[in-house]
Design an enzyme around this catalytic site. Sequence first.
Site, mmCIF file in Angstrom:
data_model
loop_
_atom_site.group_PDB
_atom_site.id
_atom_site.type_symbol
_atom_site.label_atom_id
_atom_site.label_comp_id
_atom_site.label_asym_id
_atom_site.label_seq_id
_atom_site.Cartn_x
_atom_site.Cartn_y
_atom_site.Cartn_z
ATOM 1 N N LYS A 36 23.432 7.668 27.368
ATOM 2 C CA LYS A 36 23.201 8.060 25.971
ATOM 3 C C LYS A 36 22.051 9.057 25.917
ATOM 4 O O LYS A 36 20.981 8.805 26.466
ATOM 5 C CB LYS A 36 22.858 6.828 25.130
ATOM 6 C CG LYS A 36 22.606 7.141 23.665
ATOM 7 C CD LYS A 36 22.512 5.873 22.839
ATOM 8 C CE LYS A 36 21.123 5.305 22.708
ATOM 9 N NZ LYS A 36 20.179 6.128 21.935
ATOM 10 N N ASP A 63 23.804 10.843 20.837
ATOM 11 C CA ASP A 63 23.354 9.972 19.733
ATOM 12 C C ASP A 63 22.438 10.772 18.810
ATOM 13 O O ASP A 63 21.216 10.607 18.846
ATOM 14 C CB ASP A 63 22.634 8.763 20.358
ATOM 15 C CG ASP A 63 22.133 7.766 19.329
ATOM 16 O OD1 ASP A 63 22.623 7.770 18.182
ATOM 17 O OD2 ASP A 63 21.241 6.969 19.689
ATOM 18 N N LEU A 64 23.027 11.651 17.994
ATOM 19 C CA LEU A 64 22.213 12.504 17.114
ATOM 20 C C LEU A 64 22.336 12.108 15.642
ATOM 21 O O LEU A 64 21.695 12.713 14.787
ATOM 22 C CB LEU A 64 22.577 13.986 17.323
ATOM 23 C CG LEU A 64 22.337 14.507 18.755
ATOM 24 C CD1 LEU A 64 22.674 15.994 18.858
ATOM 25 C CD2 LEU A 64 20.900 14.267 19.205
ATOM 26 N N LYS A 65 23.154 11.136 15.319
ATOM 27 C CA LYS A 65 23.220 10.543 13.970
ATOM 28 C C LYS A 65 23.174 11.601 12.874
ATOM 29 O O LYS A 65 22.269 11.626 12.028
ATOM 30 C CB LYS A 65 22.066 9.553 13.763
ATOM 31 C CG LYS A 65 22.032 8.408 14.770
ATOM 32 C CD LYS A 65 20.933 7.407 14.416
ATOM 33 C CE LYS A 65 20.861 6.250 15.384
ATOM 34 N NZ LYS A 65 20.328 6.586 16.708
ATOM 35 N N ASP A 68 24.325 15.320 6.718
ATOM 36 C CA ASP A 68 24.068 16.555 5.977
ATOM 37 C C ASP A 68 25.297 16.803 5.114
ATOM 38 O O ASP A 68 26.143 15.897 4.966
ATOM 39 C CB ASP A 68 23.815 17.701 6.984
ATOM 40 C CG ASP A 68 22.946 18.818 6.395
ATOM 41 O OD1 ASP A 68 23.191 19.220 5.238
ATOM 42 O OD2 ASP A 68 22.035 19.295 7.089
ATOM 43 N N ILE A 69 25.425 17.992 4.547
ATOM 44 C CA ILE A 69 26.616 18.274 3.741
ATOM 45 C C ILE A 69 27.839 18.304 4.665
ATOM 46 O O ILE A 69 27.713 18.547 5.880
ATOM 47 C CB ILE A 69 26.476 19.603 2.948
ATOM 48 C CG1 ILE A 69 26.282 20.791 3.897
ATOM 49 C CG2 ILE A 69 25.337 19.504 1.944
ATOM 50 C CD1 ILE A 69 26.337 22.149 3.196
ATOM 51 N N ASN A 71 30.273 20.307 5.402
ATOM 52 C CA ASN A 71 30.532 21.483 6.231
ATOM 53 C C ASN A 71 29.586 21.549 7.430
ATOM 54 O O ASN A 71 29.999 21.861 8.549
ATOM 55 C CB ASN A 71 30.380 22.735 5.349
ATOM 56 C CG ASN A 71 30.811 23.978 6.069
ATOM 57 O OD1 ASN A 71 31.952 24.085 6.510
ATOM 58 N ND2 ASN A 71 29.896 24.926 6.211
ATOM 59 N N THR A 72 28.330 21.205 7.198
ATOM 60 C CA THR A 72 27.329 21.282 8.274
ATOM 61 C C THR A 72 27.545 20.189 9.317
ATOM 62 O O THR A 72 27.452 20.436 10.524
ATOM 63 C CB THR A 72 25.911 21.191 7.652
ATOM 64 O OG1 THR A 72 25.778 22.268 6.729
ATOM 65 C CG2 THR A 72 24.832 21.285 8.696
ATOM 66 N N THR A 122 19.023 -0.876 11.944
ATOM 67 C CA THR A 122 18.512 -2.249 12.056
ATOM 68 C C THR A 122 17.031 -2.327 11.675
ATOM 69 O O THR A 122 16.506 -3.415 11.455
ATOM 70 C CB THR A 122 18.716 -2.815 13.473
ATOM 71 O OG1 THR A 122 18.208 -1.862 14.400
ATOM 72 C CG2 THR A 122 20.170 -3.068 13.757
ATOM 73 N N ARG A 184 19.220 -7.407 25.721
ATOM 74 C CA ARG A 184 18.275 -7.762 26.773
ATOM 75 C C ARG A 184 18.924 -8.774 27.700
ATOM 76 O O ARG A 184 19.366 -9.832 27.241
ATOM 77 C CB ARG A 184 16.991 -8.365 26.174
ATOM 78 C CG ARG A 184 16.138 -7.340 25.407
ATOM 79 C CD ARG A 184 15.570 -6.298 26.355
ATOM 80 N NE ARG A 184 14.859 -5.218 25.705
ATOM 81 C CZ ARG A 184 15.391 -4.037 25.349
ATOM 82 N NH1 ARG A 184 16.672 -3.792 25.541
ATOM 83 N NH2 ARG A 184 14.655 -3.092 24.826
ATOM 84 N N GLY A 213 18.521 0.340 27.407
ATOM 85 C CA GLY A 213 17.588 1.360 27.871
ATOM 86 C C GLY A 213 16.602 0.812 28.872
ATOM 87 O O GLY A 213 16.872 0.725 30.073
ATOM 88 N N ARG A 214 15.429 0.416 28.358
ATOM 89 C CA ARG A 214 14.308 0.094 29.237
ATOM 90 C C ARG A 214 14.556 -0.974 30.297
ATOM 91 O O ARG A 214 14.020 -0.845 31.400
ATOM 92 C CB ARG A 214 13.084 -0.237 28.374
ATOM 93 C CG ARG A 214 12.536 1.007 27.698
ATOM 94 C CD ARG A 214 11.675 0.689 26.510
ATOM 95 N NE ARG A 214 12.464 0.157 25.406
ATOM 96 C CZ ARG A 214 11.961 -0.228 24.257
ATOM 97 N NH1 ARG A 214 10.663 -0.188 24.055
ATOM 98 N NH2 ARG A 214 12.764 -0.671 23.300
HETATM 99 O O1 C5P Z 1 15.157 0.531 25.647
HETATM 100 P P1 C5P Z 1 16.129 -0.105 24.681
HETATM 101 O O2 C5P Z 1 17.202 -0.922 25.370
HETATM 102 O O3 C5P Z 1 15.451 -0.841 23.554
HETATM 103 O O4 C5P Z 1 16.879 1.158 24.039
HETATM 104 C C1 C5P Z 1 17.840 1.001 23.052
HETATM 105 C C2 C5P Z 1 18.365 2.314 22.626
HETATM 106 O O5 C5P Z 1 19.232 2.100 21.524
HETATM 107 C C3 C5P Z 1 17.307 3.327 22.148
HETATM 108 O O6 C5P Z 1 17.807 4.632 22.459
HETATM 109 C C4 C5P Z 1 17.275 3.105 20.659
HETATM 110 O O7 C5P Z 1 16.917 4.253 19.940
HETATM 111 C C5 C5P Z 1 18.728 2.747 20.365
HETATM 112 N N1 C5P Z 1 18.929 1.933 19.175
HETATM 113 C C6 C5P Z 1 18.365 0.679 18.993
HETATM 114 N N2 C5P Z 1 18.611 -0.048 17.867
HETATM 115 C C7 C5P Z 1 19.406 0.448 16.927
HETATM 116 C C8 C5P Z 1 19.997 1.697 17.088
HETATM 117 C C9 C5P Z 1 19.736 2.414 18.237
HETATM 118 O O8 C5P Z 1 17.637 0.202 19.855
HETATM 119 N N3 C5P Z 1 19.653 -0.269 15.864
#
Ligand code: C5P
Length: 235
Positions: A36, A63-65, A68-69, A71-72, A122, A184, A213-214
């Site tokens: 991502k 993941d750029l969410k 906007d309008i 067309n954009t 969230t 997690r 992620g982490r």
């Molecule tokens: O490191 P971690 O597992 O917390 O990363 C989760 C990823 O998911 C991050 O890129 C975070 O921006 C994204 N994310 C999130 N919770 C959301 C939406 C997106 O943690 N509700």
Amino acid sequence: MNIEKGPQLIVALDYPDRRSAESMAERLDPAACAVKVGFELFVAAGPGLVEALQARGFNVFLDLKFHDIPNTVAAACRAAARLGVWIVNLHASGGLEMMQAARDAVREVHPETRLIAVTVLTSSDAATLRGIGIESSPQEQVLRLADLAVTQGGLDGLVCSALEAPALRAQLGDAPWLVTPGIRPSGGVGDDQKRVMTPEAAFANGASHIVVGRPITRAADPAGAVEAIRRQMPV
Ligand code: C5P
């Protein structure tokens, strides 16, 4: 690149620059996980990085969410589809016309790209929603926007919390993708994620894909962390 359902584990490459993202990608197997790319990395590194990740064989969730309008947003989604990304997303709160324009643009250029929607972040609670004039509870707003995005708008799925997944499955059925962050692995260390779920529980709740992620990117052995999580996933 497996553009269809793709890997069900998506690693969030939350890095400030291209070099850090690519050195993590070098340690990951594109057959075992997708990646991502979010705001920070995309603004710093641009579409060249996305192309490089795809050239390595990765499915990329951009993941750029967008919001906007119509067309954009349609133009931005068209550009993402031209890049050949696997998943791109937008905010369902932009409305039906915006989502339909985006969906049509993606289908026209690269129908394999999946377009999914964020409903309520969230990080928003009832007070946040009241502050922007929405009296519904977060749960009601999630279900309303899910219906707008998937049932009415014809989008491919949603980004959502795994806690919301059972209600979304009950409303939407089995087909839409439900991509869930806040995961997690059991036995891991805590960080800023508050309401978390294990990979196993997320899939049991109805997630189709998980974003991690982490727990992977900060592990001493990221590929080993991917494998450990994959062992907690249904085959
Ligand atoms: O490191 P971690 O597992 O917390 O990363 C989760 C990823 O998911 C991050 O890129 C975070 O921006 C994204 N994310 C999130 N919770 C959301 C939406 C997106 O943690 N509700």
